[in-house]
Every structure is written in structure tokens, then in C-alpha cells.
Design a protein around this motif. Structure first.
Motif, mmCIF file in Angstrom:
data_model
loop_
_atom_site.group_PDB
_atom_site.id
_atom_site.type_symbol
_atom_site.label_atom_id
_atom_site.label_comp_id
_atom_site.label_asym_id
_atom_site.label_seq_id
_atom_site.Cartn_x
_atom_site.Cartn_y
_atom_site.Cartn_z
ATOM 1 N N ARG A 1 0.826 -1.210 0.000
ATOM 2 C CA ARG A 1 0.000 0.000 0.000
ATOM 3 C C ARG A 1 0.862 1.263 0.000
ATOM 4 O O ARG A 1 0.428 2.308 -0.465
ATOM 5 N N ALA B 1 1.699 1.727 -3.586
ATOM 6 C CA ALA B 1 0.545 2.214 -4.335
ATOM 7 C C ALA B 1 0.161 3.626 -3.915
ATOM 8 O O ALA B 1 -0.561 4.311 -4.630
ATOM 9 N N PHE C 1 -1.377 4.391 -0.868
ATOM 10 C CA PHE C 1 -2.497 4.450 0.076
ATOM 11 C C PHE C 1 -2.023 4.659 1.510
ATOM 12 O O PHE C 1 -2.810 5.002 2.386
ATOM 13 N N PRO D 1 -1.961 8.623 -4.761
ATOM 14 C CA PRO D 1 -2.099 7.362 -5.502
ATOM 15 C C PRO D 1 -2.558 7.554 -6.933
ATOM 16 O O PRO D 1 -2.149 6.787 -7.807
ATOM 17 N N VAL E 1 1.230 2.987 -11.161
ATOM 18 C CA VAL E 1 1.191 1.711 -10.459
ATOM 19 C C VAL E 1 -0.209 1.131 -10.586
ATOM 20 O O VAL E 1 -1.189 1.827 -10.379
ATOM 21 N N MET F 1 -2.958 -1.845 -9.354
ATOM 22 C CA MET F 1 -3.112 -2.712 -8.190
ATOM 23 C C MET F 1 -4.279 -3.669 -8.395
ATOM 24 O O MET F 1 -5.334 -3.301 -8.893
#
Ligand SMILES: Nc1ncnc2c1ncn2[C@@H]1O[C@H](COP(=O)(O)OP(=O)(O)OP(=O)(O)O)[C@@H](O)[C@H]1O
Ligand SMILES: [Mg+2]
Lengths: 300, 361, 166
Positions: free
Chosen positions: B47, B50, B52, B72, B77, B79
Motif C-alpha cells: 500500500r 501504491a 495508500f 495514488p 502503479v 493494483m
């Protein structure tokens, strides 16, 4: 002939088999059906039958034509207006309150407090609600007086009147928006964190997330709940009666006066007016449950 | 410079530290797995990549750009979530095309890219279904296609298969790997299933309690675990405590029974307690001639696992097991029977002591 | 919320039960019975909702089968398995009904029973300050009921608290 017999015979066996297996079940729900027939179906059916009869109990459709006289149309129109206004306003207010409490990152007690208040307020309706508003926003009400002493503001001179459309809407709002909060908060809970993150991951801004994902997912619930609020206001009688003393010409008030024998002077027409209410309520509940099912399907 | 570079990344929540001293360099096109038990910080690390979560300290770079504090939605990226996280209000095609729509690509471009993605995941005929009309495996494929449609530079997968049943899991993981190879996309794959990690990865990062235990190829991780944790978590090694009898010759004792290591124990002193790993597949029963080491113990349990039979043997304090290939003529010992097992010197590995520095790359 | 609003329901009931063969409104007892029947009808939708929520939350089928496999008969299953699990649902439904009915106006007025609702209505037309006091009493009663719903429902899945407006 043979075919018919066969089919008939087949069906009989089936019924017998089922009858044996399910007889206890039917016995269990029988009291409910008897009760519902006696106190829900029969009274409603009576309205239907009554609405297609004239004074001498002959069949007629005249009553449905007569429904379009100004006093009735006006009362329906007023009821619909006030229901739509309070449903939309209450719905929007309730939605934003629930949004703030559920997704706004506020401390947990805010949410608990709002939910408890909503539980109380949505059930605090009828005569006491009207009294509470008279005591606060009436001509001699507490808030009216407070505004006068504190700010020199005379709200009744400024055009406000509790016994008007605006005043009644305000009063209805008191149970409308909490109802929205109660119903929509769980729906907001149902928005998964993963959806927001997946959308952000794909480049979406917060606004785009709401525009393309959250709002479309919530839309059926939002609309459905507003329709519920509509029906809620549409069927309300006691609040309006206690507030305005029966002078405000809503559809429910009209029916109340018809029961007392004050208006219309035609029983059949009275039944037709009542039936019209049931139809509108039925339609809104139908649309509500349709929308509800739609959401459930998505979110399975 | 590596393509994806995590530099001394640390993350703590309130008081608890979820990830500590995380250093990892991933090359372009590499497939790296994070492997570790529940709660060891795999998801937290993912995370952070990413966006987050923001690292408490440290730095994350992709292709020489510092992305540590980028939101993000501005990271290159993609996910894939454990729960699929498909948008329930959109059909498959709209889910896959969502990122492109956000990027304001033209309708035609979106349509052809979606078509391409659907072909990639073999789901052309499902374009107009809603997510709730798909099976779990299909939903996860769509989630993969959705993440890949925007052509990210790094693909992150957080236990993408853990909600699926065993058969589809094996099939889908191979499919994921094939797609990854075809696109050459740099990939981080989180799992707590060691078989998954071993079979898929170019390299594996074994984690425990927020720290990296070991980074290496599946072959290295499996054959040369550097810590007792890796030895016990990856593969099915027996980790035994032993006492050094003679460091220069590699003579040690397990529960009083002496065995020899293949190499001298440089740096160890006589009497020191060390942990050694014993490969179950190189141990055999009495009758077989191979193996210079032998241990005597009592059979405690015999488990039939299909192609192999796993036999548990108790020494004085230690319990270890070994596997025997199943064949109809196998003569198994009885439970409670005393047996002697044999194994070569090489089957015995010295694991670094637990308190030593976790191995870096 | 019921498809038939209270005012319409009482309209229909009055017309049916005020003349033979079912002249319930002739006597006070009959009218009281009618009043109760009306209130039960009004409470059906949210009582149903509460129990439905409760039943969904407890997986009746598995519980029943588990109880059967342990040798329980129908009465035991119903009284000692299902109903105790529905306690929260039933109680919150009951408290909600209490809140709704305690100050109910429409039915009581048109059936001409001297209940709390019509009493408030009457006072509202004749007195200046007492209505405010009654409003407060009413609010306290509502708070108490909703409070009780939350107390009995603690830790259980959220029960509906919606009785609909009057
Ligand atoms: N938002 C948070 N707040 C507080 N603690 C958190 C938060 N997220 C994770 N943690 C803690 O950080 C640690 C690592 O969590 P993480 O989710 O990364 O584990 P994981 O390796 O992905 O485990 P699993 O295999 O179960 O998914 C855990 O101890 C967890 O409790
Ligand atoms: Mg995780």
C-alpha cells in the motif's frame, strides 16, 4: 377430455400431497391472514367498492370523474407539493449529515449521537411535534421571542408563518431528514474502501470516484429513500391537523373532514379520494422496493 | 539504479510498527513475491508503493523518480485487490475501461484497448456482464485486466488468489505469470502461500514481523535459508537446536546424538547453541545405505499424503519428520517403534542465529 | 410504512365496523378492540422488518437443523432456540410500537376514544402552555423507548427504528 382429466387428476394429487405436508404451516399463518383480511383488506376493499357506487349503491364511475373538482385536486396538489419538497430537502440534508458522520472522519461519538437523535426524531411525530414547533416557532414561541430580543428580528413580520406551507414543511423536516439519516447511513457503510482505492489507483480524483462509482451505487438507495420520505409525508395527518387545526387543505385533512361529514356530501366521492391516496402510496412503495432490489442485486 | 527502489522504508501506526528497515531493489520486468505470515507487513508495504499509506520514513522510487509523497492517482502503479474491488455498477468492459476514461482517452482507443485486454484474459464474451454475474476467478481476471489496461509501470497484486479454491488458484496463477511475462511488467506479488511464491517468482522477499528475513531466488530461499524463520516458513525444513562439539570439523550434537555438518562452523565456539536445518527429503530410514549421519528416535506419527508418506520421529526433546515416497510395497514402521534414520552431511544446514542482522540483498 | 395511511385505514374501518353485522363501535369495548386492531395493523410493517432482520442475522435453517440433530422437537426449537435469538428484534419492535401508539392521534380521534393523543389535541385547542409540557413528556417517552431499543440491541445487528410519520 382425457387430457383435461389427467391434468385435473394430476393437480389434485399434488394438492393432496402438499396439503398434507403443509397443513400445519398454513394453520400457523392463518391467524395472520384472518387478521389482515379483517383489518386491512376488508376496510381497503370497502373503499374500492364504495368508490364505484353512487348514493343508491348502484355501480358508477362518476366518482372518479368528480375527483377532478378544484377542492380535491388542490388538496392532492398541496399534499404532493409538501411531500416532494420535504422529501427532497430532508433527503439532501439527511444524506449530507450521514455522509459527514460516516465518511467524514469525525469521532465515533458524533455518529452514535446522530443515529440516536435520528432514531428519536424520526419517531417524534404527530401532535406533540406540532406542539413543540408551536412552542418554539409559533407567534409567541420561544425561538421567535429569542430572535426578537437578541437580534431584533421579527420573523413573522419578515414573512414567516408556522401555519403556512413553509412552516408545515419545516415541521415535517424534523422527522424527514432523520429518517434519511437512518436509512442511508448503512448504505454509506456499504461503500467499500477498496472501491475508492481501486478508482484512485486508476487515476480517478475524489470527485471522479463520486461521479462514476459512489453516486451511481448509492443512487437507487437515495431515490428509494426519498420516495419513502415522500410517502411518509403524504400519509401524515396528525402533525398537520394539530399544527393548523384542520384548516390546511391537505389530502389527508380532506379525508378527515369527509369522515366527520363536513365536506363533499357524497360518500362515494370520499372513498374515491381515499382510494387515490392508497394508489399513490402503493406506487411509491412499489418504486421504492424496485429500486431497493436493484441495489441489492448489485451488491450481492 | 533499480527500476523500483525502496530505501529504508518504515511505517508505524500509532505505537505499533508495521514495517521496518525495508530495503528492496526490483529490476525492470522482474516478478518479486512478498512472502510471510499474516500480519507481517506485506499489505502495508504494498500500500505504500501504491500510495495508500505514506511511509513514516524512507523513500520509494520508480524509474528514478521519487514517488514517496505522490498521491495514488498520480502513480504509474496498477493494483489488484484481494477482494477484486470491481465496481459493481459497471459492466466488465466499463470496469476495464475505467482508467482510460479517467485519462480522457478517445472512445475508439478505449474500445480497442478493452477488447485487447478481454482477449488477454480470455473473457471476450463476458464484456457485457456485471461483476455479480461472474465467478470469483473471472472477477479476479477482470480486476487484473482493469489494472493492466492503463499500462502501469509496476503491477501490485495483494493475495489475488486467496479467495479462490485450490484448483482455480493454480490455473490462474500460471495465467497471471504468463501475462506478466508477455507484457514484461515489473510485478510485486503478495502471498502467504509459499508454494505460490516459489513457483511464480524471480525473487522472493521473505518477511516476518515487519522485517525482511531474506531476499533471494526461489532456489536460494528453499535450499539455503539464512534464518530459522525462513527455514521453518519456506519449504518443510526441520529446524533443530544443536550444541557445537567441535567447530573446526563441524561436529555437533542434537539431543546428545552427534552428527557432522558438511563444513566447519567458522566463527562458532564449542558449547555454543546453534540452529540447524534438516531437509526431510534427504533423510531415509534404516535400511537405505546412503548417509553418513544417523539419529535414533521413536516414531510418533505417520501421515499419508498421497505421493509421499511423512513420518514424524521424536528424539529426546526434538521432533522432526522426513518424507518417504509412497509405493505399494513400502514397509512402514509402527508408531512407537524405535528407528534409526540416516542422512548425508550436506542435508544439514547451519542457520544464522535468530538475533543476527536480517540478511539484505 | 404501510400502503394504507392511517387516516384511510380508519376511514375504511369506521365504515365497516360501525354498522351491522359487525357493529363494533356500538360499545366502548368494541371500539377499544378496533383501536387495538388498528394499531396492530399499523405496526405490522416495521414489526415484520425487525423480525425479518433478526431472522436473516441468525440463519434459522442451520440453527433448526442443528437443534433437530440434537433431538429437539418443534416446541423446543421455537421456544428455546428461535425466540431467544429473536429477543432483540421482538423487543425493539415492541418498543417502537409503544412509541408510535402512546401518542397516536388519528385512530383515537376518529374512533372517539379518550386516549392520550386526542387529549393532547384537545388541550392544544383550549390551553396555551400545557401543550408544550405534553410535547416534552412525549419527547421523553420517545427518547426512553429509543434508548431501550438501543440498550437491548447492543451488539446485535442494527434493527430498523422506523415507524413512519403520523
Ligand atoms: N491502518 C492500520 N492501523 C493500525 N495498524 C495497522 C493498520 N494497517 C495494518 N496495521 C498493522 O500492521 C501490521 C501489518 O499489517 P499488514 O496488513 O501489512 O499485514 P499482512 O502481512 O498483509 O497480513 P495478511 O497476510 O494477514 O494480509 C499488522 O500488525 C496490522 O495490525
Ligand atoms: Mg494483507
Amino acid at each position: 377430455m382425457t387430457e383435461a382429466n389427467l391434468a385435473h387428476g394430476g393437480r389434485t394429487t399434488l394438492t393432496v400431497n402438499r396439503g398434507r405436508r403443509f397443513s400445519w404451516v398454513w394453520l400457523g399463518v392463518a391467524p395472520f391472514f384472518l387478521f389482515a383480511i379483517a383489518f386491512l383488506i376488508l376496510p381497503s376493499a370497502y373503499l374500492v367498492v364504495g368508490s364505484v357506487q353512487d348514493a343508491d349503491q348502484n355501480f358508477t364511475l362518476q366518482n372518479f370523474g368528480d375527483v377532478f373538482q378544484p377542492v380535491i385536486v388542490n388538496s392532492y396538489w398541496l399534499s404532493i407539493q409538501i411531500s416532494v419538497v420535504t422529501a427532497v430537502a430532508g433527503g439532501v440534508l439527511g444524506f449530507f449529515l450521514a455522509y459527514a458522520a460516516v465518511l467524514g472522519g469525525l469521532p465515533k461519538f458524533v455518529r452514535t449521537g446522530l443515529m440516536t437523535f435520528s432514531g428519536v426524531a424520526s419517531n417524534f411525530a404527530g401532535v406533540p411535534l406540532a406542539f413543540a414547533f408551536i412552542a418554539t416557532l409559533g407567534r409567541t414561541g420561544f425561538v421567535t421571542a429569542l430572535l426578537r430580543t437578541l437580534f431584533g428580528l421579527e420573523i413573522y413580520d419578515a414573512g414567516f408563518n408556522l401555519y403556512s406551507f413553509l412552516g408545515l414543511s419545516l415541521t415535517y423536516m424534523y422527522f424527514q431528514f432523520p429518517l434519511m439519516v437512518l436509512i442511508i447511513a448503512p448504505a454509506l457503510d456499504g461503500l467499500k474502501r477498496d472501491w475508492r482505492e481501486a478508482s484512485e489507483n486508476l487515476g480517478a480524483t475524489s470527485w471522479e470516484y463520486w461521479r462514476y462509482i459512489a453516486l451511481p451505487i448509492l443512487l437507487p438507495s437515495l431515490l428509494g429513500t426519498m420516495i419513502l420520505l415522500f410517502g411518509n409525508a403524504f400519509g401524515a395527518y396528525a402533525t398537520a391537523f394539530a399544527l393548523t387545526g384542520g384548516t390546511f387543505n391537505l389530502a389527508t385533512i380532506l379525508i378527515g373532514r369527509q369522515i366527520r361529514g363536513e365536506v363533499l356530501q357524497n360518500p362515494g366521492l370520499g372513498y374515491a379520494v381515499a382510494l387515490g391516496m392508497v394508489i399513490i402510496m402503493g406506487l411509491s412503495i412499489f418504486v421504492y422496493s424496485w429500486l431497493q432490489r436493484r441495489t441489492e442485486r448489485w451488491l450481492r | 539504479m533499480a527500476f523500483l527502489d525502496l530505501n529504508d522504508v518504515r511505517k508505524s501506526f500509532m505505537q505499533a510498527t508495521a514495517v521496518e528497515m525495508f530495503n528492496l531493489k526490483v529490476e525492470r520486468g522482474e516478478f518479486v513475491s512478498f512472502l510471510g505470515p499474516s500480519g507481517c507487513g506485506k499489505t502495508t508495504t504494498l500500500r505504500m508503493i501504491a500510495g495508500f499509506e505514506t511511509p513514516t520514513s524512507g523513500q520509494i522510487m520508480i524509474d528514478n523518480t521519487d514517488i514517496t509523497f505522490k498521491p495514488p492517482n498520480q502513480r504509474p502503479v496498477g493494483m489488484v485487490f484481494q477482494s477484486y474491488a470491481l465496481f459493481p455498477n459497471m459492466k466488465v468492459a466499463d470496469n476495464i475501461g475505467f482508467g482510460l476514461k479517467i485519462a480522457k482517452k478517445s472512445k475508439d482507443e478505449i474500445a480497442s484497448r478493452v477488447e485487447e485486454m478481454l482477449a488477454l484474459i480470455h473473457m471476450r464474451e463476458f464484456a457485457h456482464r456485471y461483476p455479480y454475474q461472474l465467478s470469483g476467478g473471472q472477477q479476479q481476471r477482470v480486476a487484473l485486466a482493469r489494472a493492466l489496461a492503463v499500462q502501469p509501470q509496476v503491477l501490485l497484486l495483494d493475495e489475488p488468489l486467496s479467495a479462490l479454491d485450490a484448483k482455480i488458484r493454480v490455473q490462474l496463477r500460471q495465467e497471471i505469470r504468463a501475462i506478466q511475462r508477455k507484457l514484461g511488467i515489473t510485478t510485486i506479488y503478495v502471498t502467504h502461500d509459499q508454494e505460490e511464491a516459489l513457483s511464480l517468482s524471480d525473487r522472493i522477499v521473505v518477511m516476518s514481523a515487519g522485517r525482511i528475513e531474506q531476499i533471494g531466488t526461489p532456489f536460494e530461499i528453499y535450499n539455503f535459508p539464512q534464518t530459522p524463520f525462513v527455514a521453518s516458513f519456506v519449504g518443510t525444513l526441520n529446524a533443530l537446536e544443536a550444541e557445537v562439539r567441535d567447530a573446526s570439523t563441524g561436529r555437533i550434537a542434537v539431543d546428545g546424538q552427534e552428527i557432522m555438518m558438511a563444513q566447519p562452523l567458522s566463527g562458532a565456539v564449542t558449547g555454543q547453541k546453534i540452529t540447524v536445518a534438516l531437509r526431510p527429503e534427504s533423510i531415509s530410514l534404516n535400511g537405505d545405505a546412503s548417509g553418513a549421519n544417523h539419529l535414533q528416535g521413536q516414531v510418533e506419527a505417520i501421515t499419508f499424503l498421497g505421493s509421499i508418506v511423512r513420518i514424524q520421529v521424536r528424539l529426546e526433546r526434538h521432533l522432526f519428520f522426513f518424507d518417504s515416497f509412497n509405493n505399494p510395497h513400502l514397509s512402514l514402521p509402527q508408531i512407537g517403534q524405535m528407528v534409526t534414520v540416516r542422512f548425508p552431511h550436506e542435508a544439514c544446514l547451519w542457520l544464522s542465529a535468530p538475533q543476527s542482522e536480517p540478511a539484505g540483498d | 410504512m404501510c400502503v394504507v395511511p392511517a387516516i384511510v385505514l380508519v376511514f375504511g374501518m369506521l365504515r365497516i365496523y360501525s354498522r351491522p353485522p359487525l357493529a363494533l363501535t356500538e360499545s366502548d369495548t368494541g371500539t377499544d378492540f378496533l383501536l387495538i386492531a388498528g394499531y396492530v395493523t399499523l405496526s405490522l410493517p416495521y414489526m415484520y422488518r425487525a423480525v425479518d432482520t433478526g431472522l436473516r442475522a441468525m440463519d434459522v435453517r442451520t440453527l433448526t437443523e442443528a437443534a433437530q440433530s440434537l433431538g429437539a422437537g418443534w416446541p423446543t426449537i421455537l421456544l428455546r432456540v428461535i425466540i431467544p435469538n429473536l429477543r432483540v428484534a421482538l423487543l425493539s419492535g415492541a418498543f417502537l410500537t409503544f412509541t408510535t401508539v402512546i401518542g397516536e392521534f388519528t385512530f383515537a380521534t376518529f374512533l372517539a376514544r379518550p386516549a392520550f393523543g386526542p387529549y393532547m389535541g384537545l388541550l392544544g385547542q383550549t390551553r396555551a402552555y400545557e401543550p408544550a409540557a405534553l410535547a416534552i413528556i412525549s419527547l421523553i417517552l420517545t427518547w426512553a423507548s429509543v434508548g431501550l431499543i438501543q440498550v437491548v440491541g447492543r451488539g446485535a445487528p442494527r434493527q430498523g427504528q422506523l415507524a413512519g410519520a403520523r
